[in-house]
Design a protein around this motif. Structure first.
Motif, PDB file in Angstrom:
ATOM      1  N   UNK A  88       2.349   4.529   1.978  1.00 14.04           N
ATOM      2  CA  UNK A  88       3.737   5.169   0.937  1.00 14.04           C
ATOM      3  C   UNK A  88       5.245   4.314   2.451  1.00 14.04           C
ATOM      4  N   UNK A 138       8.126   2.810   6.079  1.00 10.93           N
ATOM      5  CA  UNK A 138       6.760   2.942   5.292  1.00 10.93           C
ATOM      6  C   UNK A 138       5.581   3.679   6.380  1.00 10.93           C
ATOM      7  N   UNK A 142      -6.574  -2.975   1.634  1.00 11.67           N
ATOM      8  CA  UNK A 142      -5.974  -4.158   2.381  1.00 11.67           C
ATOM      9  C   UNK A 142      -5.083  -4.955   1.678  1.00 11.67           C
ATOM     10  N   UNK A 143      -4.967  -5.395   0.094  1.00  8.64           N
ATOM     11  CA  UNK A 143      -4.539  -6.332  -0.456  1.00  8.64           C
ATOM     12  C   UNK A 143      -3.183  -5.053  -0.341  1.00  8.64           C
ATOM     13  N   UNK A 144      -2.683  -4.190  -0.608  1.00  4.66           N
ATOM     14  CA  UNK A 144      -1.878  -3.756  -1.237  1.00  4.66           C
ATOM     15  C   UNK A 144      -0.802  -3.765   0.211  1.00  4.66           C
ATOM     16  N   UNK A 145      -1.629  -3.584   1.632  1.00  4.02           N
ATOM     17  CA  UNK A 145      -1.084  -3.283   3.107  1.00  4.02           C
ATOM     18  C   UNK A 145      -0.251  -4.964   3.274  1.00  4.02           C
ATOM     19  N   UNK A 146      -1.155  -5.959   2.688  1.00  8.39           N
ATOM     20  CA  UNK A 146      -0.542  -7.148   2.519  1.00  8.39           C
ATOM     21  C   UNK A 146       0.597  -7.004   1.894  1.00  8.39           C
ATOM     22  N   UNK A 147       0.631  -6.807   0.489  1.00  6.99           N
ATOM     23  CA  UNK A 147       1.547  -6.960  -0.479  1.00  6.99           C
ATOM     24  C   UNK A 147       3.478  -5.793  -0.262  1.00  6.99           C
ATOM     25  N   UNK A 148       2.996  -4.801   1.185  1.00  6.85           N
ATOM     26  CA  UNK A 148       4.324  -4.415   1.426  1.00  6.85           C
ATOM     27  C   UNK A 148       4.813  -5.171   2.334  1.00  6.85           C
ATOM     28  N   UNK A 149       4.038  -6.501   2.307  1.00  5.58           N
ATOM     29  CA  UNK A 149       4.604  -7.233   4.228  1.00  5.58           C
ATOM     30  C   UNK A 149       3.948  -7.248   5.544  1.00  5.58           C
ATOM     31  N   UNK A 169      12.731  -1.388   5.821  1.00  3.93           N
ATOM     32  CA  UNK A 169      11.949  -0.435   5.445  1.00  3.93           C
ATOM     33  C   UNK A 169      10.987   0.079   5.913  1.00  3.93           C
ATOM     34  N   UNK A 206      10.350  -4.960   7.819  1.00  8.20           N
ATOM     35  CA  UNK A 206      11.327  -5.780   6.784  1.00  8.20           C
ATOM     36  C   UNK A 206      12.523  -5.179   6.686  1.00  8.20           C
ATOM     37  N   UNK A 257       2.054  -9.034   6.302  1.00  4.13           N
ATOM     38  CA  UNK A 257       1.386 -10.614   6.661  1.00  4.13           C
ATOM     39  C   UNK A 257       1.745 -11.069   7.982  1.00  4.13           C
ATOM     40  N   UNK A 268       5.330 -14.622   0.831  1.00  2.15           N
ATOM     41  CA  UNK A 268       5.557 -13.619   1.924  1.00  2.15           C
ATOM     42  C   UNK A 268       6.484 -15.096   2.462  1.00  2.15           C
TER      43      UNK A 268
END
Lengths: 711, 86
Positions: free
Chosen positions: A504, B62, B27-34, B60, B58, B36, A261
């Motif tokens: 989601x 969620x 947690x990884x998915x939360x980070x990957x969704x932005x 969008x 960002x 960070x 990012x």
């Protein structure tokens, strides 16, 4: 060199809701589903097109967020990219990354991961119209320079930029160099773990290393021939060492996202210029204020469901009547053309009755698929999941289970397949196991026929609602209530686990494209007719044969015409088998004819209408809308009863309907369960639990209804 | 001052992410969704029974359950929610 060698293997991937599927449609001009719900593209679709004599074989992958897979859906995509030998596919020649221009930052996360795989790539910048509404300008050339690959602006549903994209794919040779570099120790560890020399293999191992480092995902992902066991050990040793180093200082999970990012934000800030007002965002917020508001959202949701069922049940009436009349006319026509005998019986009682029985509820299926398609394309499905999540979580499932269950009202097969987007194995299994309890369109003919035959027409609740409609709605509710209980029990016992997580995206709203939705509707309708039609046809013909043979001509001569039919049937193979199983179905209030009709409908529930038609009157084409069968059922009397009481009383009708609401009489559903779970265990389990449940519930219904009617 | 989490963010307010806790796939998915460190998140709404919550980041939307939102640590802000106590 054969044809195959010349075609370019292309893979299309991107985040969910990037308009990827409509872009794929525009590229190959073929038939393909477009979904707006995360994970709607559940199967791999391959389409072909040519560019300047070169054939492009394009695979459309399920939408995914990251190459670190979190659901079976994403695993498919990652397997194709990283371990083609696992999926029996060759290495891809070109990767097309589809980007949603209005959601560039998040979309670039996956793109940067993909660009680092060492495969020639092209970026398709889609949905620029929404970005323009947002007054966002994107410097395409600069973006292309930063990413190191060609960037083509496309608009899938308007077919813009398609030629340019094809030409960019055909001439793609550029392999982007690794963009995002990590801290010194990580990079050093990757080097020491990597054993390959080929550029692409190195890139693949780098990806595997990162996946391994963050979470202990499957090492076999990279277990191609290049990684021999010795090297695999070296690989995992390097990962372990790196993990330990990280765990000492902090967080290895956030390492990749933070670095990526940071790189993306730097690029985007120099490439994108944002306007003052984002019209699409304003519109989405405004719509969401209504659509997912706890109160108004729930009202809209209920109104949508009511409209959906209203459409399925009433709007389909004229079309169904028309089809019914058509088949009746066809049967009469054949009867007048062919002399009485085996051939006429086969065509009229077997073929026409069988095909008619399926085609008659095609209008309902098409309407249901059309509505579901519209809601998906508009972006409402994710909102429905959002609204339903708090209720679903009470039984241990998440809002994501709601879409598969809703689809199951049309047919359990697409419903079970849609469950692939559910990440957690136990939740996915629980969803798949209760999906067949939703009253699918195949049960509808059974309900309609039996309500018409058994339930007196009367208005209840002050004349507002007809008693027949009430019974129909109760059958749907029964399925839902039982499904909720079964899900709760499953999640407490066999499929124990925490209530699943719910992360989601709520996609931006899109004007649904009627063309795409219609095409999808027709495709699904045709699939249904093909799948169910052949099966039902075969069964009806089989039932006809079993009920027709053996012919005993000698005795028949002494009997009247109506007695002949009954005598022939009782002494046919079917009749003999039916009388043998009668003791089993007697407690449910059924006579042997019902028993055999239900037994014969094992391949598909709707078959029961056809078989009843064959059994109750071997000589007329029957379907649920035809007066003939309904009248025959109303007049049917017990064979061995001296008082000759009517067979189809209210308790009997209810008992049959309850049985069909809960039973697993559908071979296709069981086959899909087998395919999706890769084992016979779950279809077997579903069949046993549903049949036991159906039998017991039908028995209880019969006993309770009989005694309350006596009282 | 105790740390503040995404699940406690008031309606229509924004805050910056400090860290995501936990070391699993969620947690990884939360980070990957932005989500960070440094990303600005706005809480937009909540579902029928107070769960899940809807956020914007960002550009969008969620949606997350409170249980997941509780993993995301935010920069502490002084404000106290006006009526939305949860």
């Amino acid at each position: 060199m054969n044809e195959n060698d010349k075609s370019l293997r292309v893979v299309l991937l991107g985040n969910p809701n990037t308009g990827k599927s409509s872009l794929f449609n525009a590229l190959v001009g073929g038939q393909q589903q477009v979904g707006n719900y995360p994970g709607a593209t559940i199967e791999q679709f391959v389409g072909r097109c040519t560019h300047e004599g070169r054939e492009l074989a394009i695979t459309d992958l399920p939408g995914l967020y990251s190459l670190n897979p979190a659901s079976p859906d994403e695993q498919i995509a990652v397997d194709i990219l990283l371990a083609p030998n696992v999926t029996d596919m060759q290495v891809m020649d070109v990767v097309v990354c589809v980007l949603d221009a209005s959601n560039l930052v998040r979309n670039l996360y996956l793109t940067t991961q993909v660009l680092e795989l060492g495969i020639p790539s092209v970026v398709a910048l889609n949905m620029m119209d929404i970005a323009t509404q947002a007054e966002t300008t994107i410097d395409i050339e600069q973006l292309s320079a930063a990413l190191g690959v060609p960037v083509v602006v496309t608009h899938g549903s308007r077919k813009q930029g398609i030629g340019e994209l094809r030409s960019a794919i055909a001439s793609a040779t550029v392999v982007a160099t690794t963009k995002v570099t990590f801290s010194e120790p990580v990079e050093a560890a990757i080097v020491s773990a990597t054993s390959a020399t080929a550029v692409q293999a190195v890139a693949c191992q780098r990806r595997c290393f990162l996946n391994e480092l963050a979470l202990s995902t499957d090492v076999e992902l990279c277990g191609d021939e290049q990684v021999e066991s010795k090297q695999a050990m070296k690989f995992s040793a390097a990962v372990e060492l790196c993990k330990q180093q990280f765990d000492a200082v902090g967080d290895r999970i956030s390492m990749e996202p933070i670095a990526r990012y940071a790189w993306i934000n730097q690029v985007v800030s120099s490439v994108v210029e944002r306007g003052d007002t984002d019209h699409s965002l304003v519109r989405r917020r405004w719509l969401d204020r209504v659509l997912i508001h706890p109160f108004s959202g729930s009202l809209v949701f209920l109104a949508m469901l009511t409209l959906l069922f209203q459409a399925v049940f009433s709007w389909s009436g004229p079309a169904m009547d028309l089809i019914g009349t058509l088949f009746e006319w066809l049967g009469n026509g054949v009867e007048s053309l062919i002399a009485e005998g085996i051939l006429r019986s086969l065509i009229v009682d077997g073929l026409i009755a069988g095909i008619g029985g399926v085609v008659i509820f095609l209008p309902q299926i098409l309407i249901l698929f059309f509505f579901i398609g519209l809601m998906e394309d508009f972006g409402y499905m994710a909102r429905a999941a959002y609204l339903m999540d708090s209720i679903m979580s009470k039984v241990g499932l998440s809002g994501k289970s709601f879409i598969p269950l809703l689809s199951s009202f049309a047919c359990a097969i697409p419903g079970i397949m849609a469950a692939r987007s559910i990440k957690n194995r136990n939740d996915r299994l629980a969803t798949m196991l209760i999906a067949p309890l939703m009253s699918c369109s195949a049960r509808l003919p059974v309900y309609i026929l039996l309500t018409a035959a058994c339930i007196p027409e009367r208005q209840v609740f002050g004349g507002w609602i007809s008693q027949q409609a009430l019974v129909l709605v109760s059958m749907y509710l029964l399925g839902i209530v039982v499904a909720v209980c079964v899900a709760w029990i499953l999640k407490k016992t066999m499929l124990k686990g925490e209530t699943p997580v719910f992360v989601m995206e709520l996609p931006s709203f899109k004007m649904p494209s009627v063309a795409i939705v219609s095409r999808k509707m027709f495709q699904q309708g045709m699939d249904f007719v093909k799948q169910a039609g052949t099966l039902i046809l075969a069964c009806t013909v089989l039932i006809w044969a079993l009920a027709y043979f053996p012919r005993s001509e000698g005795t028949v001569k002494q009997l009247s015409a109506t007695q002949t039919a009954g005598f022939q049937l009782r002494n046919s193979y079917l009749g003999i088998a039916g009388q043998a199983i009668e003791p089993v179905v007697r407690p449910l209030g059924w006579d042997w004819k019902i028993g055999i009709a239900v037994l014969a409908s094992f391949p598909a529930r709707e078959v029961v209408v056809g078989t009843m038609g064959v059994i109750y009157n071997l000589g007329d084409e029957e379907d649920e809308a035809s007066e003939g069968l309904r009248e025959h059922l109303k007049k049917a009397r017990w064979d061995d009863d001296p008082k000759k009481n009517l067979v189809f009383t209210v308790p009997v009708g209810l008992s049959i309907m309850v049985f069909f609401a809960l039973c697993a009489q559908c071979v296709s559903t069981l086959a899909v369960l087998k395919k999706e779970t890769q084992s016979w265990r779950w279809p077997l389990f579903a069949f046993v639990y549903m049949t036991v449940l159906a039998y017991v519930a039908a028995w209880v219904t019969f006993v309770v209804a009989s005694s309350s009617l006596m009282a | 001052m105790p740390p503040m989490y995404l699940s406690e963010l008031c309606r229509n307010t924004a805050a910056n992410v400090v860290a995501v806790q936990g070391a699993d796939g969620v947690s990884l998915r939360l980070l990957e969704m932005g989500l960070v460190p440094g990303t600005q998140v706005t809480r937009v709404g909540s579902g029928p029974l107070g769960d899940p919550l809807e956020f914007e980041l960002l550009g969008f939307s969620l949606s997350l359950r409170k249980a997941e939102a509780r993993r995301v640590e935010l920069q502490v802000m002084q404000e106290v929610c006006e009526k939305d106590v949860s």
